[in-house]
Design a protein around this motif. Structure first.
Motif, PDB file in Angstrom:
ATOM      1  N   TYR A 158      -5.373-105.927 -68.162  1.00 31.17           N
ATOM      2  CA  TYR A 158      -5.388-106.079 -69.620  1.00 31.17           C
ATOM      3  C   TYR A 158      -5.186-104.745 -70.333  1.00 31.17           C
ATOM      4  CZ  TYR A 158     -10.076-104.061 -69.674  1.00 31.17           C
ATOM      5  OH  TYR A 158     -11.135-103.206 -69.529  1.00 31.17           O
ATOM      6  N   ASP A 159      -5.529-103.638 -69.637  1.00 29.29           N
ATOM      7  CA  ASP A 159      -5.485-102.320 -70.263  1.00 29.29           C
ATOM      8  C   ASP A 159      -4.246-101.515 -69.903  1.00 29.29           C
ATOM      9  OD1 ASP A 159      -6.135-102.056 -67.629  1.00 29.29           O
ATOM     10  OD2 ASP A 159      -7.759-100.627 -67.932  1.00 29.29           O
ATOM     11  N   SER A 160      -3.218-102.162 -69.403  1.00 25.28           N
ATOM     12  CA  SER A 160      -2.007-101.422 -69.019  1.00 25.28           C
ATOM     13  C   SER A 160      -0.773-102.277 -69.262  1.00 25.28           C
ATOM     14  CB  SER A 160      -2.072-101.018 -67.540  1.00 25.28           C
ATOM     15  OG  SER A 160      -2.163-102.166 -66.718  1.00 25.28           O
ATOM     16  N   LEU A 161       0.352-101.597 -69.431  1.00 25.80           N
ATOM     17  CA  LEU A 161       1.623-102.300 -69.574  1.00 25.80           C
ATOM     18  C   LEU A 161       2.161-102.699 -68.202  1.00 25.80           C
ATOM     19  CD1 LEU A 161       3.235-100.029 -72.298  1.00 25.80           C
ATOM     20  CD2 LEU A 161       2.699-102.462 -72.550  1.00 25.80           C
ATOM     21  N   PRO A 162       3.026-103.709 -68.147  1.00 29.41           N
ATOM     22  CA  PRO A 162       3.578-104.138 -66.859  1.00 29.41           C
ATOM     23  C   PRO A 162       4.394-103.037 -66.179  1.00 29.41           C
ATOM     24  CG  PRO A 162       3.969-105.800 -68.546  1.00 29.41           C
ATOM     25  CD  PRO A 162       3.471-104.574 -69.254  1.00 29.41           C
ATOM     26  N   VAL A 163       4.194-102.886 -64.877  1.00 25.92           N
ATOM     27  CA  VAL A 163       4.990-101.978 -64.055  1.00 25.92           C
ATOM     28  C   VAL A 163       5.427-102.734 -62.806  1.00 25.92           C
ATOM     29  CG1 VAL A 163       3.844 -99.888 -64.874  1.00 25.92           C
ATOM     30  CG2 VAL A 163       2.945-101.089 -62.859  1.00 25.92           C
ATOM     31  N   TYR A 222      -2.602-111.101 -73.571  1.00 24.94           N
ATOM     32  CA  TYR A 222      -3.009-111.112 -72.164  1.00 24.94           C
ATOM     33  C   TYR A 222      -4.518-110.943 -72.108  1.00 24.94           C
ATOM     34  CZ  TYR A 222      -2.756-109.822 -67.173  1.00 24.94           C
ATOM     35  OH  TYR A 222      -2.897-109.771 -65.797  1.00 24.94           O
ATOM     36  N   PHE A 223      -5.180-111.902 -71.513  1.00 28.94           N
ATOM     37  CA  PHE A 223      -6.641-111.861 -71.410  1.00 28.94           C
ATOM     38  C   PHE A 223      -7.036-111.928 -69.935  1.00 28.94           C
ATOM     39  CE2 PHE A 223     -10.600-114.437 -71.130  1.00 28.94           C
ATOM     40  CZ  PHE A 223     -11.472-113.460 -71.577  1.00 28.94           C
ATOM     41  N   GLU A 224      -7.963-111.051 -69.533  1.00 29.40           N
ATOM     42  CA  GLU A 224      -8.345-110.961 -68.124  1.00 29.40           C
ATOM     43  C   GLU A 224      -9.863-110.948 -68.015  1.00 29.40           C
ATOM     44  OE1 GLU A 224      -7.050-107.342 -66.262  1.00 29.40           O
ATOM     45  OE2 GLU A 224      -6.666-108.371 -64.366  1.00 29.40           O
ATOM     46  N   PHE A 225     -10.381-111.680 -67.033  1.00 29.66           N
ATOM     47  CA  PHE A 225     -11.821-111.758 -66.791  1.00 29.66           C
ATOM     48  C   PHE A 225     -12.033-111.669 -65.285  1.00 29.66           C
ATOM     49  CE2 PHE A 225     -15.593-114.541 -66.042  1.00 29.66           C
ATOM     50  CZ  PHE A 225     -16.527-113.729 -66.652  1.00 29.66           C
ATOM     51  N   ILE A 226     -12.750-110.645 -64.843  1.00 26.18           N
ATOM     52  CA  ILE A 226     -12.967-110.428 -63.398  1.00 26.18           C
ATOM     53  C   ILE A 226     -14.449-110.223 -63.141  1.00 26.18           C
ATOM     54  CG2 ILE A 226     -12.459-108.960 -61.417  1.00 26.18           C
ATOM     55  CD1 ILE A 226      -9.918-108.079 -62.838  1.00 26.18           C
ATOM     56  N   PHE A 257      -8.748-107.706 -73.429  1.00 25.38           N
ATOM     57  CA  PHE A 257      -7.656-108.388 -74.132  1.00 25.38           C
ATOM     58  C   PHE A 257      -6.578-107.356 -74.439  1.00 25.38           C
ATOM     59  CE2 PHE A 257      -5.315-110.390 -77.426  1.00 25.38           C
ATOM     60  CZ  PHE A 257      -5.603-111.744 -77.422  1.00 25.38           C
ATOM     61  N   GLY A 258      -5.352-107.598 -73.984  1.00 24.97           N
ATOM     62  CA  GLY A 258      -4.233-106.704 -74.252  1.00 24.97           C
ATOM     63  C   GLY A 258      -3.235-107.367 -75.194  1.00 24.97           C
ATOM     64  N   LEU A 259      -2.705-106.591 -76.120  1.00 24.38           N
ATOM     65  CA  LEU A 259      -1.731-107.105 -77.095  1.00 24.38           C
ATOM     66  C   LEU A 259      -0.506-106.208 -77.102  1.00 24.38           C
ATOM     67  CD1 LEU A 259      -0.959-108.991 -79.504  1.00 24.38           C
ATOM     68  CD2 LEU A 259      -2.132-107.347 -80.998  1.00 24.38           C
ATOM     69  N   PHE A 288      -2.442-116.070 -70.488  1.00 18.21           N
ATOM     70  CA  PHE A 288      -1.238-115.391 -70.974  1.00 18.21           C
ATOM     71  C   PHE A 288      -0.473-116.281 -71.955  1.00 18.21           C
ATOM     72  CE2 PHE A 288       3.300-114.712 -70.822  1.00 18.21           C
ATOM     73  CZ  PHE A 288       3.437-113.334 -70.892  1.00 18.21           C
ATOM     74  N   SER A 289       0.136-115.640 -72.930  1.00 14.80           N
ATOM     75  CA  SER A 289       1.158-116.336 -73.745  1.00 14.80           C
ATOM     76  C   SER A 289       2.034-115.277 -74.397  1.00 14.80           C
ATOM     77  CB  SER A 289       0.516-117.234 -74.819  1.00 14.80           C
ATOM     78  OG  SER A 289       0.041-116.459 -75.893  1.00 14.80           O
TER      79      SER A 289
END
Length: 448
Positions: free
Chosen positions: A338-343, A28-32, A55-57, A161-162
């Motif tokens: 990117y820095d957290s798990l899905p909720v 998961y990659f995020e750019f804001i 970048f989250g893995l 995302f992938s």
């Protein structure tokens, strides 16, 4: 863009993790980017611009989960993150719900969440807009002599995302916003009034003139506030206040809270939990919606979910994990950075518009309260109780007679929802959680 080719990077990291022993991998990659101008008393108080990239893995092995994120996107750091994330997973306990979404889908068509005119904006473009908002707030009424805060800003975001099962996908989104808090003065009395607007498309924003005027009107209207005696009476929440009320209630529809018995709505599916006038919807694919996105934070398809249908509890909001535990399909409500798990979180969450005219809703009240704002957190979702300090106006004989101060309203949430006896037609999306004006048949009003 700190990564020249996000797709290539996501797929390289995912493949490396899979070859290193992970059974399932999510990248998961995020750019804001964010920019804002603030003006106060005709001076430019601040112009700022910032960018967040990360970048989250997430990896799964033997139903054990590991998660790491980084803002350092150098290749050797990302490669090291793969090794460390797999090692973290080995330390975790296995859980049956630890599986990644595996349903592929055709993305929704153009959701209209990206505006090229916002992409072209520069921070300095926001200064004249903020100035115009404040100028109009000050010009509207002589009793408004200053503002506490006047802002204009924009946000541009990208998500890539992938995972092991769902091919690479991405979306870009934009937002633009105005806000103003005007200060009205009458003798030694000061009152603040705020108004804001936020939209995906710049041309959908209200004008600076109207926004400044609305903030000024709200501040002036609060002058002369009086205390009222404690009583039980009808209470109307105007649209903004009703949206804030719904925002406090949204956790009651969170499936994880249902599974863990932390909401008064647990075990109420299929039952009448609100007035037949009330339909509550979560719509992740609403055109131009502030909560709209083509896929959620773990790659599941977003969709429109009717949560409450004419008062009947029909569906809770799910991530893939809560859906598996409940033996239902996901609703596309995984939210994250990117820095957290899905909720579990809402997309565009709203009470559907009714047929009542807000003016007539007031005219039908012989004595009661018209709420325009609230302060603090007043919800106990587990116990189903509500008590909150509010601001607004007193109603006598079907007319607003004066502003109020030092007032709280309270009730049991299930009785409140069942007691809604009018829903307005004035639904307006200036937030991803919205409501038209609603009227409660009777609430406890705490005054003097």
């Amino acid at each position: 863009m700190p990564i020249q080719n996000p797709k290539e990077t996501l797929e390289r990291v995912r493949t490396l993790a899979e070859r290193s022993g992970a059974a399932e991998v999510e990248t998961y990659f995020e750019f804001i980017t964010f920019a804002e101008a603030r003006v106060r008393e005709r001076e430019v108080e601040l112009v700022q611009q910032s960018a967040i990239t990360g970048f989250g893995l997430r990896v799964l092995r033997d139903r054990k989960m590991g998660f790491l994120y980084t803002t350092d996107l150098r290749r050797k750091i990302l490669d090291e993150m793969v090794v460390r994330t797999i090692a973290l997973a080995a330390q975790a306990s296995p859980r049956d719900e630890n599986r990644l979404p595996d349903q592929t889908f055709i993305p929704a068509g153009n959701l209209e969440i990206e505006d090229a005119s916002i992409l072209r904006m520069r921070p300095e473009d926001l200064i004249p807009l903020a100035r115009s908002i404040e100028d109009n707030a000050l010009a509207h009424d002589k009793r408004v002599q200053t503002t506490r805060s006047t802002r204009a800003g924009y946000v541009v975001g990208e998500v890539h995302f992938s995972n092991t099962f769902i091919p690479y996908q991405m979306f870009r989104s934009t937002e633009a916003y105005y806000s103003c808090t005007a200060v009205a003065v009458d003798g030694d009395k000061k009152r603040e009034g705020s108004y804001f607007d936020r939209k995906r498309i710049f041309q959908d924003l209200t004008t600076p003139e109207r926004l400044g005027r609305k903030a000024s009107e709200r501040a002036v209207a609060k002058l002369g506030a009086k205390a009222v005696p404690s009583t039980k009476a009808p209470v109307i929440f105007e649209a903004d206040a009703a949206g804030a009320f719904l925002g406090g209630l949204v956790g009651a529809f969170n499936a994880l809270n249902v599974l863990e018995q932390r909401t008064f709505l647990a075990n109420r599916k299929g039952q009448q939990i609100a007035s037949p006038l009330v339909t509550i919807v979560d719509d992740g694919i609403m055109r131009r919606g502030l909560g709209t996105r083509p896929f959620d934070g773990e790659g599941s398809q977003t969709r429109k979910t009717v949560v409450v249908d004419r008062g009947v509890m029909t569906r809770f909001l799910h991530t893939a994990a809560t859906a598996r535990r409940s033996n239902v399909t996901p609703t596309g409500n995984a939210t994250r950075g990117y820095d957290s798990l899905p909720v579990v979180g809402p997309t565009n969450f709203y009470i559907d518009r009714g047929s009542a005219k807000p003016d007539q809703m007031i005219q039908q009240v012989p004595k009661g309260l018209y709420v325009t704002g609230s302060a603090g957190f007043g919800f106990d979702l587990t116990a189903g109780e509500y008590s909150q300090q509010v601001e607004g106006f007193w109603i006598e004989g079907g007319k607003i007679v004066h502003p109020v101060e030092g007032v709280t309203v309270a009730g049991k949430l299930d009785e409140m929802l069942l007691g809604i006896d009018a829903v307005g037609r004035d639904l307006d999306f200036r937030s991803h959680i919205a409501s038209p004006t609603i009227r409660f048949k009777e609430l406890t009003i705490g005054g003097v």
